[in-house]
Motif scaffolding. Structure first.
Motif, PDB file in Angstrom:
ATOM      1  N   MET A 133       0.633  -1.260  -0.080  1.00  0.00           N
ATOM      2  CA  MET A 133      -0.101   0.060   0.117  1.00  0.00           C
ATOM      3  C   MET A 133       0.737   1.309  -0.097  1.00  0.00           C
ATOM      4  SD  MET A 133      -2.623   1.148   2.829  1.00  0.00           S
ATOM      5  CE  MET A 133      -2.685   2.632   3.458  1.00  0.00           C
ATOM      6  N   GLU A 134       0.769   2.196  -1.012  1.00  0.00           N
ATOM      7  CA  GLU A 134       1.578   3.285  -1.127  1.00  0.00           C
ATOM      8  C   GLU A 134       0.747   4.436  -0.611  1.00  0.00           C
ATOM      9  OE1 GLU A 134       3.859   5.638  -4.480  1.00  0.00           O
ATOM     10  OE2 GLU A 134       3.852   3.405  -4.615  1.00  0.00           O
ATOM     11  N   LEU A 135       1.324   5.241   0.319  1.00  0.00           N
ATOM     12  CA  LEU A 135       0.550   6.583   0.632  1.00  0.00           C
ATOM     13  C   LEU A 135       0.820   7.583  -0.394  1.00  0.00           C
ATOM     14  CD1 LEU A 135       1.214   6.141   4.667  1.00  0.00           C
ATOM     15  CD2 LEU A 135      -0.907   5.780   3.391  1.00  0.00           C
ATOM     16  N   PRO A 136      -0.113   8.559  -0.397  1.00  0.00           N
ATOM     17  CA  PRO A 136       0.090   9.713  -1.128  1.00  0.00           C
ATOM     18  C   PRO A 136       1.302  10.704  -0.428  1.00  0.00           C
ATOM     19  CG  PRO A 136      -2.086   9.520  -0.776  1.00  0.00           C
ATOM     20  CD  PRO A 136      -1.504   8.312  -0.167  1.00  0.00           C
ATOM     21  N   PRO A 137       2.191  11.271  -1.120  1.00  0.00           N
ATOM     22  CA  PRO A 137       3.100  12.357  -0.451  1.00  0.00           C
ATOM     23  C   PRO A 137       2.373  13.214   0.298  1.00  0.00           C
ATOM     24  CG  PRO A 137       3.635  12.018  -3.007  1.00  0.00           C
ATOM     25  CD  PRO A 137       2.201  11.433  -2.637  1.00  0.00           C
ATOM     26  N   ALA A 138       1.259  13.775  -0.021  1.00  0.00           N
ATOM     27  CA  ALA A 138       0.560  14.809   0.896  1.00  0.00           C
ATOM     28  C   ALA A 138       0.361  14.136   2.111  1.00  0.00           C
ATOM     29  CB  ALA A 138      -0.396  15.406   0.043  1.00  0.00           C
ATOM     30  N   LEU A 139      -0.268  12.922   2.257  1.00  0.00           N
ATOM     31  CA  LEU A 139      -0.524  12.375   3.440  1.00  0.00           C
ATOM     32  C   LEU A 139       0.766  12.090   4.178  1.00  0.00           C
ATOM     33  CD1 LEU A 139      -2.959  11.229   4.987  1.00  0.00           C
ATOM     34  CD2 LEU A 139      -2.554   8.961   3.949  1.00  0.00           C
ATOM     35  N   ILE A 140       1.771  11.524   3.706  1.00  0.00           N
ATOM     36  CA  ILE A 140       3.001  11.397   4.342  1.00  0.00           C
ATOM     37  C   ILE A 140       3.319  12.969   5.089  1.00  0.00           C
ATOM     38  CG2 ILE A 140       5.317  10.654   4.185  1.00  0.00           C
ATOM     39  CD1 ILE A 140       4.325   8.813   1.998  1.00  0.00           C
ATOM     40  N   GLN A 141       3.449  13.773   4.236  1.00  0.00           N
ATOM     41  CA  GLN A 141       3.808  15.141   4.835  1.00  0.00           C
ATOM     42  C   GLN A 141       3.110  15.500   5.810  1.00  0.00           C
ATOM     43  OE1 GLN A 141       3.925  18.307   1.865  1.00  0.00           O
ATOM     44  NE2 GLN A 141       4.855  19.468   3.351  1.00  0.00           N
ATOM     45  N   PHE A 142       1.719  15.494   5.755  1.00  0.00           N
ATOM     46  CA  PHE A 142       0.834  15.723   6.862  1.00  0.00           C
ATOM     47  C   PHE A 142       1.103  15.097   8.115  1.00  0.00           C
ATOM     48  CE2 PHE A 142      -3.260  14.595   8.997  1.00  0.00           C
ATOM     49  CZ  PHE A 142      -3.447  15.942   9.654  1.00  0.00           C
ATOM     50  N   LEU A 143       1.156  13.687   7.979  1.00  0.00           N
ATOM     51  CA  LEU A 143       1.226  12.753   9.186  1.00  0.00           C
ATOM     52  C   LEU A 143       2.941  13.089   9.793  1.00  0.00           C
ATOM     53  CD1 LEU A 143      -0.064   9.587   7.941  1.00  0.00           C
ATOM     54  CD2 LEU A 143      -0.878  10.871   9.543  1.00  0.00           C
ATOM     55  N   GLY A 144       3.659  13.478   9.053  1.00  0.00           N
ATOM     56  CA  GLY A 144       5.083  13.973   9.616  1.00  0.00           C
ATOM     57  C   GLY A 144       4.941  15.187  10.209  1.00  0.00           C
ATOM     58  N   SER A 145       4.357  16.196   9.871  1.00  0.00           N
ATOM     59  CA  SER A 145       3.960  17.507  10.271  1.00  0.00           C
ATOM     60  C   SER A 145       3.453  17.256  11.759  1.00  0.00           C
ATOM     61  CB  SER A 145       3.243  18.483   9.505  1.00  0.00           C
ATOM     62  OG  SER A 145       3.932  18.737   8.383  1.00  0.00           O
ATOM     63  N   LEU A 146       2.306  16.502  11.513  1.00  0.00           N
ATOM     64  CA  LEU A 146       1.300  16.258  13.026  1.00  0.00           C
ATOM     65  C   LEU A 146       2.473  15.623  14.097  1.00  0.00           C
ATOM     66  CD1 LEU A 146      -1.300  16.386  14.070  1.00  0.00           C
ATOM     67  CD2 LEU A 146      -1.741  13.977  13.281  1.00  0.00           C
ATOM     68  N   ALA A 147       3.101  14.770  13.538  1.00  0.00           N
ATOM     69  CA  ALA A 147       4.023  13.920  14.622  1.00  0.00           C
ATOM     70  C   ALA A 147       5.053  15.025  15.226  1.00  0.00           C
ATOM     71  CB  ALA A 147       4.997  12.726  13.723  1.00  0.00           C
ATOM     72  N   ALA A 148       5.746  15.849  14.365  1.00  0.00           N
ATOM     73  CA  ALA A 148       6.555  16.859  14.764  1.00  0.00           C
ATOM     74  C   ALA A 148       5.906  17.734  15.739  1.00  0.00           C
ATOM     75  CB  ALA A 148       7.201  17.595  13.640  1.00  0.00           C
ATOM     76  N   ILE A 149       4.476  18.462  15.322  1.00  0.00           N
ATOM     77  CA  ILE A 149       4.015  19.253  16.341  1.00  0.00           C
ATOM     78  C   ILE A 149       3.792  18.218  17.569  1.00  0.00           C
ATOM     79  CG2 ILE A 149       1.774  20.424  16.710  1.00  0.00           C
ATOM     80  CD1 ILE A 149       1.808  20.859  13.555  1.00  0.00           C
ATOM     81  N   LEU A 150       3.523  17.430  17.579  1.00  0.00           N
ATOM     82  CA  LEU A 150       3.045  16.498  18.896  1.00  0.00           C
ATOM     83  C   LEU A 150       4.222  16.428  19.714  1.00  0.00           C
ATOM     84  CD1 LEU A 150       0.307  14.104  17.752  1.00  0.00           C
ATOM     85  CD2 LEU A 150       0.198  16.119  19.225  1.00  0.00           C
ATOM     86  N   ALA A 151       5.246  16.137  18.980  1.00  0.00           N
ATOM     87  CA  ALA A 151       6.787  15.990  19.785  1.00  0.00           C
ATOM     88  C   ALA A 151       7.231  17.396  20.428  1.00  0.00           C
ATOM     89  CB  ALA A 151       7.843  15.447  18.767  1.00  0.00           C
ATOM     90  N   LEU A 152       6.784  18.462  19.598  1.00  0.00           N
ATOM     91  CA  LEU A 152       7.315  19.619  20.235  1.00  0.00           C
ATOM     92  C   LEU A 152       6.424  20.187  21.359  1.00  0.00           C
ATOM     93  CD1 LEU A 152       8.042  21.846  17.142  1.00  0.00           C
ATOM     94  CD2 LEU A 152       9.680  20.879  18.660  1.00  0.00           C
ATOM     95  N   ALA A 153       5.025  19.772  21.359  1.00  0.00           N
ATOM     96  CA  ALA A 153       4.306  19.990  22.303  1.00  0.00           C
ATOM     97  C   ALA A 153       4.504  19.170  23.550  1.00  0.00           C
ATOM     98  CB  ALA A 153       2.822  19.883  21.731  1.00  0.00           C
ATOM     99  N   GLY A 154       4.751  17.926  23.147  1.00  0.00           N
ATOM    100  CA  GLY A 154       5.479  17.119  24.547  1.00  0.00           C
ATOM    101  C   GLY A 154       6.667  17.494  25.057  1.00  0.00           C
ATOM    102  N   LEU A 155       7.602  18.110  24.182  1.00  0.00           N
ATOM    103  CA  LEU A 155       8.935  18.743  24.902  1.00  0.00           C
ATOM    104  C   LEU A 155       8.596  19.958  25.680  1.00  0.00           C
ATOM    105  CD1 LEU A 155      12.004  18.495  24.992  1.00  0.00           C
ATOM    106  CD2 LEU A 155      11.828  20.008  22.813  1.00  0.00           C
TER     107      LEU A 155
END
Length: 134
Positions: A1-23
């Motif tokens: 299953m191949e994910l669209p690049p826009a979805l990968i970018q969105f999920l990466g951004s979401l993970a980064a935001i959550l990581a910064l909020a946790g920090l």
């Protein structure tokens, strides 16, 4: 299953935001602290100087700090430091200047810095603090 690049970018951004909020939460970063009332000022005073029990409190109108006196005649200045309040007992080195409704207090400790408090009874507090050095 191949994910669209826009979805990968969105999920990466979401993970980064959550990581910064946790920090930020882990580092206890947040808005400047406020003293909502005299009870909060009493608690902050005891945290700053263990056993300091104020009998008179000059609370900044916006909760940005306080100046207080205990039964022994000692004066304590509270001002924000990060997400907490730092306190200093005032001494002969303390300088005070009235600026309208505000009181500018310099405890004479360079690392602590000056505090500007908007108080209800500026003149009385200014006179009392000036007497500390006498």
């Amino acid at each position: 299953m191949e994910l669209p690049p826009a979805l990968i970018q969105f999920l990466g951004s979401l993970a980064a935001i959550l990581a910064l909020a946790g920090l930020a939460r882990w580092l206890k970063l947040g808005p400047a602290p406020r003293l909502a009332d005299e009870a909060a000022a009493r608690q902050a005073a005891d945290e700053a100087v263990s056993g300091f029990v104020p009998v008179a409190i000059g609370l900044d109108r916006d909760g940005h700090g306080a100046v207080m006196r205990d039964a022994a005649g000692r004066y304590l200045l509270l001002r924000p430091h990060g997400v907490h309040f730092a306190g200093r007992l005032l001494s002969r080195e303390t300088r005070v200047r009235r600026d309208g409704d505000a009181l500018e207090i310099d405890p004479g400790e360079r690392r602590y810095g000056k505090a500007r408090l908007v108080l209800d009874d500026v003149s009385a507090w200014a006179a009392a603090i000036e007497a500390v050095g006498s």
